[in-house]
Design an enzyme around this catalytic site. Structure first.
Site, short mmCIF file in Angstrom:
data_model
loop_
_atom_site.label_atom_id
_atom_site.label_comp_id
_atom_site.label_asym_id
_atom_site.label_seq_id
_atom_site.Cartn_x
_atom_site.Cartn_y
_atom_site.Cartn_z
N LYS A 1 0.82 -1.19 0.20
CA LYS A 1 -0.11 0.03 -0.02
C LYS A 1 0.81 1.11 -0.07
CE LYS A 1 -3.77 -2.36 2.22
NZ LYS A 1 -4.32 -2.98 3.40
N ASP B 1 -11.06 3.18 4.90
CA ASP B 1 -11.29 1.80 4.81
C ASP B 1 -12.56 1.25 5.18
OD1 ASP B 1 -10.83 -0.51 3.25
OD2 ASP B 1 -9.61 -1.43 5.01
N GLN C 1 -3.99 -1.66 9.94
CA GLN C 1 -4.08 -3.15 9.22
C GLN C 1 -4.48 -3.92 10.10
OE1 GLN C 1 -3.13 -3.74 5.94
NE2 GLN C 1 -3.87 -5.75 6.47
#
Ligand code: NAP
Length: 283
Positions: free
Chosen positions: A55, A122, A99
């Protein structure tokens, strides 16, 4: 004669998404703004470290700043939330990605919910998920959004189709089910307690595999002419779908790698640019 199959090329879709971001990033640069994604990695899980690195590299290639925060596995929920709050308060940070998964001792839900909604690129917060379900999210979860982006890029119809989603995680199965429902698909969401799973999948016009088990979806579960989207990413670059068997019956299918994965990353970059533009509009 062999029937033509449509391979849904995630690299191509992500390439055009990234191309569309370039002028937007250039316009922000004229105002002295560099979009910035902060990634938080807790612990030393090698797969998570690889995802975060991928990413970060994708950000850099496009001129998006990537701020990597690495915390030890011994980090407490309170310490992680304090770090998230620091990033929430930093005007130079536009998006925050924690994450998943974090070490078991951490309350992951509390940590996700600490992310400011305007930086939740996200769609992991409870509010972000709720807005996704209502169809009003600025940033739906990236993998579900990527699945929809692939269907749209290839102009594959969603409305009226029966979509079967295998998996109900808060970042994938549930939000993609909600997004397909909002696009007027008839949605069945399956999980580990579902009975007669193969028979249910056999009814699907659209199959979304989000199970986390290599080559789980079998070829004889696929209805002739179905569209198969494989979100799975297991060790050895193996998806959740038995690709060689499923392609025989499917009309269209995503490969692994180079299917949903690159579009997920492009979606994350897009959301970071969206967040930077939004921050400028507020300033
Ligand atoms: P997860 O949190 O482990 O959820 C897996 C889901 O699959 C659960 O809802 C589980 O049901 C269900 N399941 C497990 N065994 C099953 C079975 N035998 N039959 C039917 N359903 C079953 O995983 P996730 O985070 O959603 O990720 C799913 C996959 O997508 C993984 O391969 C992951 O690596 C991949 N992924 C890819 C991307 C990308 O960018 N391409 C991004 C995120 C994740 P229960 O709820 O009943 O336990």
């Amino acid at each position: 004669m062999q029937e033509e199959k449509l391979i849904l090329d995630g690299k191509k879709v992500s390439g055009s998404m990234k191309e569309a971001l370039e002028p937007r990033i250039a316009r922000l640069a004229e105002e002295g703004i560099v979009p910035c994604l902060a990634t938080i990695l807790v612990g030393d899980d090698p797969a998570s470290a690889t995802y975060v690195r991928m990413k970060g590299n994708a950000c850099k290639r496009l001129g998006i700043e990537s701020l990597r925060v690495a915390l030890p596995a011994s980090t407490t929920t309170g310490e992680l939330i304090a770090e998230i709050n620091r990033l929430n308060a930093d005007p130079a940070v536009h998006g925050i990605l924690l994450q998943h998964p974090v070490p078991h001792a951490i309350d992951e839900r509390a940590a996700f919910d600490a992310i400011a909604i305007d930086k939740d690129v996200d769609g992991v917060t409870t509010l972000g998920y709720a807005r996704t379900a209502f169809g009003t999210a600025r940033f739906p979860s990236c993998t579900p959004a990527a699945i929809l982006a692939i269907l749209d890029a290839y102009k594959l119809p969603i409305e009226g189709k029966h979509a079967v989603v295998i998996g109900r995680s808060p970042i994938l199965g549930k939000p993609v089910s909600a997004m397909l429902l909002n696009r007027n698909a008839t949605v069945t969401t399956c999980h580990s307690r579902t009975e007669n799973l193969p028979d249910i999948v056999r009814l699907a016009d659209i199959v979304v595999a989000a199970v986390g088990k290599p080559s789980f979806v079998q070829g004889d579960w696929i209805k002739e002419g179905a569209v198969v989207l494989d979100a799975g990413y297991n060790e050895g670059n193996i998806g959740d779908v038995d690709y060689d068997a499923c392609i025989r019956r499917a009309f269209a299918i995503t490969p692994v790698p180079a299917g949903v994965g690159p579009v997920t990353i492009a979606t994350l970059l897009k959301h970071t640019v969206d967040a930077a533009e939004f921050a400028v509009s507020l300033a």
